[in-house]
Design a protein around this motif. Sequence first.
Motif, PDB file in Angstrom:
ATOM      1  N   LEU A 174     -41.481  22.355  84.571  1.00  0.00           N
ATOM      2  CA  LEU A 174     -42.313  23.360  83.904  1.00  0.00           C
ATOM      3  C   LEU A 174     -42.868  24.381  84.892  1.00  0.00           C
ATOM      4  O   LEU A 174     -43.009  25.563  84.577  1.00  0.00           O
ATOM      5  CB  LEU A 174     -43.471  22.671  83.172  1.00  0.00           C
ATOM      6  CG  LEU A 174     -43.104  21.896  81.911  1.00  0.00           C
ATOM      7  CD1 LEU A 174     -44.296  21.097  81.422  1.00  0.00           C
ATOM      8  CD2 LEU A 174     -42.613  22.843  80.828  1.00  0.00           C
ATOM      9  N   TRP A 175     -43.200  23.889  86.091  1.00  0.00           N
ATOM     10  CA  TRP A 175     -43.772  24.788  87.102  1.00  0.00           C
ATOM     11  C   TRP A 175     -42.709  25.723  87.695  1.00  0.00           C
ATOM     12  O   TRP A 175     -43.015  26.863  88.043  1.00  0.00           O
ATOM     13  CB  TRP A 175     -44.392  23.956  88.225  1.00  0.00           C
ATOM     14  CG  TRP A 175     -44.850  24.785  89.388  1.00  0.00           C
ATOM     15  CD1 TRP A 175     -46.051  25.391  89.546  1.00  0.00           C
ATOM     16  CD2 TRP A 175     -44.083  25.101  90.564  1.00  0.00           C
ATOM     17  NE1 TRP A 175     -46.092  26.076  90.740  1.00  0.00           N
ATOM     18  CE2 TRP A 175     -44.893  25.913  91.373  1.00  0.00           C
ATOM     19  CE3 TRP A 175     -42.799  24.788  90.993  1.00  0.00           C
ATOM     20  CZ2 TRP A 175     -44.465  26.407  92.605  1.00  0.00           C
ATOM     21  CZ3 TRP A 175     -42.356  25.281  92.205  1.00  0.00           C
ATOM     22  CH2 TRP A 175     -43.184  26.076  92.997  1.00  0.00           C
ATOM     23  N   VAL A 189     -54.303  30.541  91.824  1.00  0.00           N
ATOM     24  CA  VAL A 189     -55.167  30.489  90.644  1.00  0.00           C
ATOM     25  C   VAL A 189     -55.745  31.879  90.411  1.00  0.00           C
ATOM     26  O   VAL A 189     -56.269  32.507  91.330  1.00  0.00           O
ATOM     27  CB  VAL A 189     -56.316  29.474  90.832  1.00  0.00           C
ATOM     28  CG1 VAL A 189     -57.236  29.472  89.615  1.00  0.00           C
ATOM     29  CG2 VAL A 189     -55.766  28.083  91.100  1.00  0.00           C
ATOM     30  N   LYS A 190     -55.650  32.337  89.198  1.00  0.00           N
ATOM     31  CA  LYS A 190     -56.209  33.642  88.846  1.00  0.00           C
ATOM     32  C   LYS A 190     -57.687  33.437  88.489  1.00  0.00           C
ATOM     33  O   LYS A 190     -58.047  33.150  87.346  1.00  0.00           O
ATOM     34  CB  LYS A 190     -55.440  34.247  87.671  1.00  0.00           C
ATOM     35  CG  LYS A 190     -55.770  35.711  87.421  1.00  0.00           C
ATOM     36  CD  LYS A 190     -54.884  36.285  86.319  1.00  0.00           C
ATOM     37  CE  LYS A 190     -55.217  37.763  86.108  1.00  0.00           C
ATOM     38  NZ  LYS A 190     -54.381  38.352  85.017  1.00  0.00           N
ATOM     39  N   TRP A 191     -58.550  33.618  89.506  1.00  0.00           N
ATOM     40  CA  TRP A 191     -59.960  33.276  89.347  1.00  0.00           C
ATOM     41  C   TRP A 191     -60.721  34.236  88.436  1.00  0.00           C
ATOM     42  O   TRP A 191     -61.771  33.870  87.888  1.00  0.00           O
ATOM     43  CB  TRP A 191     -60.642  33.225  90.708  1.00  0.00           C
ATOM     44  CG  TRP A 191     -60.122  32.118  91.577  1.00  0.00           C
ATOM     45  CD1 TRP A 191     -59.318  32.221  92.654  1.00  0.00           C
ATOM     46  CD2 TRP A 191     -60.357  30.716  91.389  1.00  0.00           C
ATOM     47  NE1 TRP A 191     -59.028  30.985  93.178  1.00  0.00           N
ATOM     48  CE2 TRP A 191     -59.661  30.040  92.422  1.00  0.00           C
ATOM     49  CE3 TRP A 191     -61.084  29.964  90.475  1.00  0.00           C
ATOM     50  CZ2 TRP A 191     -59.674  28.658  92.547  1.00  0.00           C
ATOM     51  CZ3 TRP A 191     -61.100  28.580  90.592  1.00  0.00           C
ATOM     52  CH2 TRP A 191     -60.400  27.943  91.619  1.00  0.00           C
ATOM     53  N   LEU A 202     -55.184  25.935  87.602  1.00  0.00           N
ATOM     54  CA  LEU A 202     -55.607  24.819  88.456  1.00  0.00           C
ATOM     55  C   LEU A 202     -54.710  23.601  88.239  1.00  0.00           C
ATOM     56  O   LEU A 202     -54.296  22.949  89.194  1.00  0.00           O
ATOM     57  CB  LEU A 202     -57.063  24.451  88.156  1.00  0.00           C
ATOM     58  CG  LEU A 202     -58.141  25.338  88.786  1.00  0.00           C
ATOM     59  CD1 LEU A 202     -59.504  25.029  88.181  1.00  0.00           C
ATOM     60  CD2 LEU A 202     -58.188  25.130  90.303  1.00  0.00           C
ATOM     61  N   HIS A 203     -54.424  23.324  86.987  1.00  0.00           N
ATOM     62  CA  HIS A 203     -53.541  22.191  86.674  1.00  0.00           C
ATOM     63  C   HIS A 203     -52.149  22.414  87.264  1.00  0.00           C
ATOM     64  O   HIS A 203     -51.553  21.505  87.858  1.00  0.00           O
ATOM     65  CB  HIS A 203     -53.438  22.023  85.159  1.00  0.00           C
ATOM     66  CG  HIS A 203     -52.520  20.921  84.743  1.00  0.00           C
ATOM     67  ND1 HIS A 203     -52.887  19.596  84.731  1.00  0.00           N
ATOM     68  CD2 HIS A 203     -51.218  20.945  84.320  1.00  0.00           C
ATOM     69  CE1 HIS A 203     -51.873  18.854  84.341  1.00  0.00           C
ATOM     70  NE2 HIS A 203     -50.845  19.641  84.074  1.00  0.00           N
ATOM     71  N   LYS A 204     -51.653  23.618  87.114  1.00  0.00           N
ATOM     72  CA  LYS A 204     -50.290  23.930  87.552  1.00  0.00           C
ATOM     73  C   LYS A 204     -50.169  23.945  89.071  1.00  0.00           C
ATOM     74  O   LYS A 204     -49.250  23.344  89.640  1.00  0.00           O
ATOM     75  CB  LYS A 204     -49.888  25.289  86.975  1.00  0.00           C
ATOM     76  CG  LYS A 204     -48.466  25.716  87.296  1.00  0.00           C
ATOM     77  CD  LYS A 204     -48.109  26.992  86.545  1.00  0.00           C
ATOM     78  CE  LYS A 204     -48.942  28.170  87.022  1.00  0.00           C
ATOM     79  NZ  LYS A 204     -48.483  29.452  86.446  1.00  0.00           N
ATOM     80  N   LEU A 210     -49.733  18.216  94.654  1.00  0.00           N
ATOM     81  CA  LEU A 210     -49.961  16.769  94.724  1.00  0.00           C
ATOM     82  C   LEU A 210     -48.785  15.945  94.203  1.00  0.00           C
ATOM     83  O   LEU A 210     -48.796  14.720  94.325  1.00  0.00           O
ATOM     84  CB  LEU A 210     -51.213  16.410  93.905  1.00  0.00           C
ATOM     85  CG  LEU A 210     -52.541  16.975  94.408  1.00  0.00           C
ATOM     86  CD1 LEU A 210     -53.653  16.662  93.420  1.00  0.00           C
ATOM     87  CD2 LEU A 210     -52.883  16.402  95.777  1.00  0.00           C
ATOM     88  N   SER A 211     -47.786  16.604  93.616  1.00  0.00           N
ATOM     89  CA  SER A 211     -46.708  15.863  92.953  1.00  0.00           C
ATOM     90  C   SER A 211     -45.931  14.954  93.898  1.00  0.00           C
ATOM     91  O   SER A 211     -45.584  13.822  93.536  1.00  0.00           O
ATOM     92  CB  SER A 211     -45.757  16.833  92.252  1.00  0.00           C
ATOM     93  OG  SER A 211     -45.184  17.740  93.184  1.00  0.00           O
ATOM     94  N   ILE A 212     -45.649  15.428  95.114  1.00  0.00           N
ATOM     95  CA  ILE A 212     -44.884  14.601  96.066  1.00  0.00           C
ATOM     96  C   ILE A 212     -45.698  13.383  96.479  1.00  0.00           C
ATOM     97  O   ILE A 212     -45.200  12.257  96.511  1.00  0.00           O
ATOM     98  CB  ILE A 212     -44.486  15.437  97.305  1.00  0.00           C
ATOM     99  CG1 ILE A 212     -43.534  16.569  96.894  1.00  0.00           C
ATOM    100  CG2 ILE A 212     -43.822  14.555  98.354  1.00  0.00           C
ATOM    101  CD1 ILE A 212     -43.171  17.509  98.008  1.00  0.00           C
TER     102      ILE A 212
END
Length: 222
Positions: A174-175, A189-191, A202-204, A210-212
Amino acid sequence: MIFASGGFYMKSEKRKYSKLKKWAGKLHLWLGLASGIIVFIVAVTGCIFVFHDEIKDITQDWRKIPSQESAFVLPSVIQQKVKKRFPDADVSMVIYQDRERPGHIFTILNEVPHNIYFNPYTGDLLKIQNLNNDFFTIIQDLHMHLLLPEKIGKQVVGVSTLIFIVMLFTGIILWWPKQKKSFRKNLKVKWDARWRRKNYDLHKSTGVYLSIFAMFLAITQS
């Protein structure tokens, strides 16, 4: 004609990519709902349990014994003291650790496992610990079996961990951007956006970072 066929190929590839994203999104959502709570419990309890010795030392002052030059009391003396107090206890093994830790005997009292701790220099009783009610025993069982029967709990934790691994893969799909130039954009992140967009970014972005690490933890857990 070549141009037309090339355009058709491009559209076909885009449709395949969109379908892949669509299925990845569905899997990511439902697998996350199915396994997220269990993986969260396993992760939090694992973080607590890995520091159980340090936490115990802070909260249980009887675990520290001032070091002395004298020798430890004989195991037979400890066995006699425990046998006198608990005639039915199995006192065949007396365990000494280092010179600043209490010794202990593991035994079964009224069909319940206990640790009986004592001062290794004097033989004085320090603590009778019911392992069924011990906080860290419960945390360990929650981490490994979710407080379920061992065979069932292992299966539930194992399956949830495998689902979590699949969820990580679908999250990466998805990313993954359509174009290379969008890589940096997907890492930021679009603050100044609305809270929903910030939450999504933030989630994306943190998810891909952190996925690895999460994949490594999940594979070693399973």
